[in-house]
Write an enzyme that holds these catalytic residues in place. Structure first.
Site, PDB file in Angstrom:
ATOM      1  CD  GLU A 255       7.018   0.318   7.948  1.00 13.03           C
ATOM      2  OE1 GLU A 255       6.016   0.817   7.732  1.00 13.03           O
ATOM      3  OE2 GLU A 255       8.213   0.829   7.653  1.00 13.03           O
ATOM      4  N   GLY A 256       3.624   1.181  11.689  1.00 13.67           N
ATOM      5  CA  GLY A 256       2.754   0.964  12.379  1.00 13.67           C
ATOM      6  C   GLY A 256       2.038   2.135  13.072  1.00 13.67           C
TER       7      GLY A 256
ATOM      8  CE  LYS B  12       8.149   5.221   7.992  1.00 18.07           C
ATOM      9  NZ  LYS B  12       7.891   3.841   8.042  1.00 18.07           N
TER      10      LYS B  12
ATOM     11  CE  LYS C  55       7.747  10.107   7.583  1.00 17.93           C
ATOM     12  NZ  LYS C  55       6.966   9.526   6.546  1.00 17.93           N
TER      13      LYS C  55
ATOM     14  CB  SER D 107      -4.316  -2.838   7.842  1.00 17.14           C
ATOM     15  OG  SER D 107      -3.697  -1.327   8.150  1.00 17.14           O
TER      16      SER D 107
ATOM     17  CD  GLU E  79       4.245   4.131   5.767  1.00 15.12           C
ATOM     18  OE1 GLU E  79       5.492   3.600   6.108  1.00 15.12           O
ATOM     19  OE2 GLU E  79       3.494   3.872   6.006  1.00 15.12           O
TER      20      GLU E  79
ATOM     21  NE  ARG F 184      -2.208   1.971   3.328  1.00 17.54           N
ATOM     22  CZ  ARG F 184      -2.251   1.802   4.501  1.00 17.54           C
ATOM     23  NH1 ARG F 184      -2.980   0.621   5.071  1.00 17.54           N
ATOM     24  NH2 ARG F 184      -1.526   2.473   5.489  1.00 17.54           N
TER      25      ARG F 184
ATOM     26  NE  ARG G 286      -4.459   5.552   6.813  1.00 17.04           N
ATOM     27  CZ  ARG G 286      -2.973   5.631   7.160  1.00 17.04           C
ATOM     28  NH1 ARG G 286      -2.718   5.191   8.462  1.00 17.04           N
ATOM     29  NH2 ARG G 286      -2.009   5.858   6.306  1.00 17.04           N
TER      30      ARG G 286
ATOM     31  CG  ASN H  52       2.449   0.951   4.567  1.00 20.90           C
ATOM     32  OD1 ASN H  52       2.915   1.089   5.744  1.00 20.90           O
ATOM     33  ND2 ASN H  52       1.570   1.753   4.138  1.00 20.90           N
TER      34      ASN H  52
END
Ligand code: ADP
Ligand code: MG
Length: 480
Positions: free
Chosen positions: A372-373, A310, A368, A150, A143, A129, A454, A145
């Site tokens: 992740e997450g 990253k 950064k 998800s 970024e 994603r 989102r 993923n």
């Protein structure tokens, strides 16, 4: 630079009884169609709450949405090429590996398996994603993923929720501006293609899950969709600790066996964060190594996982590096077009310059780490403070620096469990899903697979829905 505003797709000036009626109805629609998650506050395995959402879809420039969609197969190809370029990964992550133990541990598994020898025919599957924000009126990559991407499941439902809400608000004529979303079908189709390539009718798909899964509906939607697309395929779910404590084994032919089931495909919804490998005996790492060694098709392989770090993203933005991946200048230009400023913080002159620049203007940058997450980045004044503290410290190299992207603002009603709907200024992040299957020799499948949006209150640094700061949304395409 003045902030740009987008107009809501329809008027959101509701009187209180209209608002109450539409919000109540939308909540029930969400509950009844699985736009839901388990509650962190009142956790029970027997119940779910609706997930936070915004009441109406957010306006998004059509041209930029289409650009991101069209770019996705190239993004997939880029990750695939990097993942299959041992020298590129090794040199890119060399310094990171000396200061970031988590990345180093992943890299060690990667190297171990490479040295043991991986067959050129062995396939892996990427369910990616790529996330974007609008910088004024153009998409910029936040970024990529490459593990546990998800919301493909729930996002397809949010598209339908918003279509329903628009009809209820007497705007059914505008539904063609809410694009179709086939994210779930695409990702599950990818896993099933991988299952077919493995070619063992009895073999299962193994989902690697967290100890407690809050985002249960999203995961179950994948499981149920797999059964729907191919009624002969079983999904089993295990966490890393279970597998590392004797729940999995490799046989002489490198088949992965879990409770008597041969595993064809491993789908990771966990395994991207250090706290998911916490047992003192390292059993979760043992499980990860065992899976990587096995002939099961990994979604993702550890090389796809590493290609999504990253640090790799930052190095790709350095002049000349995309050219190491692609000969075609057109491909390079299309990818570079969505990059924003990314800077190394290695302990050298270039890193010193970047650190100094951010100390002078901290609010212009995001700091950064290789995580992740959500919830790991540093913003605002703190960017300067952290960088001052890290002056001369090799650990500075475990971070990268990135320009802050400032998307346009848009008003919407945010709807969350147990609180009144709030009318707020929001900003959005678009995610485009991609599916790729291939091996060291060739790409066997490469496709774009739907989207998600989102949206967060404009003052929040991060908008993770699972983390509780964001809300689910879908794009309403407009010509600017
Ligand atoms: P993670 O892997 O933790 O999801 P991200 O790079 O996606 O890391 O950052 C998390 C969130 O932080 C993003 O979803 C976005 O809301 C915000 N963010 C990240 N990078 C930027 C940026 N360059 N400009 C503005 N916001 C950003
Ligand atoms: Mg992210």
């Amino acid at each position: 630079m003045s902030t740009i505003r987008l107009e809501p797709c329809v008027s959101i000036d509701f009187d209180s009884s209209t608002l109450d009626e539409i919000v109540t109805k939308a909540k029930d629609w969400a509950l009844m169609h699985g736009v839901c998650m388990r509650s962190r506050q009142n956790f029970s395995p027997d119940s779910i709450n609706f997930a936070p959402f915004v009441l109406v879809p957010s306006a998004f420039p059509k041209k930029e949405f289409e650009k991101a969609i069209e770019l996705q197969t190239l993004v997939n190809e880029m990750i695939h090429q990097i993942a299959n370029n041992y020298e590129f990964l090794k040199s890119t992550l060399a310094i990171t590996n000396t200061v970031d133990p988590f990345t180093a541990q992943l890299f060690k598994i990667y190297t171990t398996v490479q040295e043991e020898g991986v067959s050129q025919e062995e396939c892996c599957c990427g369910l990616f994603r790529c996330d974007y924000m609008l910088d004024r009126d153009a998409v910029r990559q936040v970024e990529i993923n490459t593990i546990a991407s998800s919301f493909a499941g729930i996002s397809t439902r949010v598209t339908r929720l918003h279509r329903f809400v628009m009809q209820e608000l007497s705007h059914g004529d505008k539904l063609q501006q809410i694009p179709e979303n086939n994210a779930l079908e695409a990702l599950c189709g990818g896993m099933l293609k991988a299952w077919e390539i493995y070619n063992q009718p009895q073999a299962v798909i193994l989902f690697i899950i967290e100890e407690i899964t809050y985002n249960i509906c999203d995961q179950r939607f994948h499981e149920f969709e797999i059964r729907k697309q191919n009624p002969n395929v079983r999904v089993i779910r295990r966490n890393l600790t279970q597998l590392g404590r004797g729940g999995a084994s490799l046989d002489a032919e490198k088949k992965l066996i879990v409770d008597g089931h041969e595993v064809a495909v491993i789908y990771f919804r966990c395994g991207y964060a250090p706290d998911q490998y916490m047992s003192a005996d390292g059993c979760e790492w043992d499980a990860r190594l065992m899976m990587e060694r096995s002939k099961a098709i990994k979604c993702p392989s550890i090389s796809y996982h590493l290609a999504g770090t990253k640090k790799v993203q930052q190095v790709l933005a350095d002049p000349g590096n995309l050219e190491r991946i692609f000969d075609d200048p057109d491909k390079v230009a299309r990818l570079r077009d969505v990059f924003t400023g990314l800077y190394s913080l290695d302990l050298d002159e270039e890193g010193d310059r970047a650190a100094e620049m951010a100390i002078q203007n901290p609010e212009k940058y995001v700091l950064k780490p290789q995580r992740e997450g959500g919830g790991n980045n540093v913003y605002g004044e703190e960017v300067g403070e952290v960088l001052k503290k890290l002056k001369g410290n090799p650990e500075r190299a475990s971070y990268i620096l990135m320009d802050v992207i400032k998307p346009p603002l848009l008003q919407n009603w945010m709807v969350r469990p147990s609180t009144q709907p709030m009318r707020v200024d929001t900003l959005s992040e678009l995610g485009i899903f991609g599916v790729i299957i291939g091996n060291a020799k060739e790409i066997l499948h490469n496709s774009v697979g739907g989207h998600m949006l989102r949206t967060k209150i404009h003052t929040a640094n991060e908008g993770g829905v699972a983390a509780g700061l964001g809300a689910l949304d879908s794009p309403f395409l407009v010509d600017l």
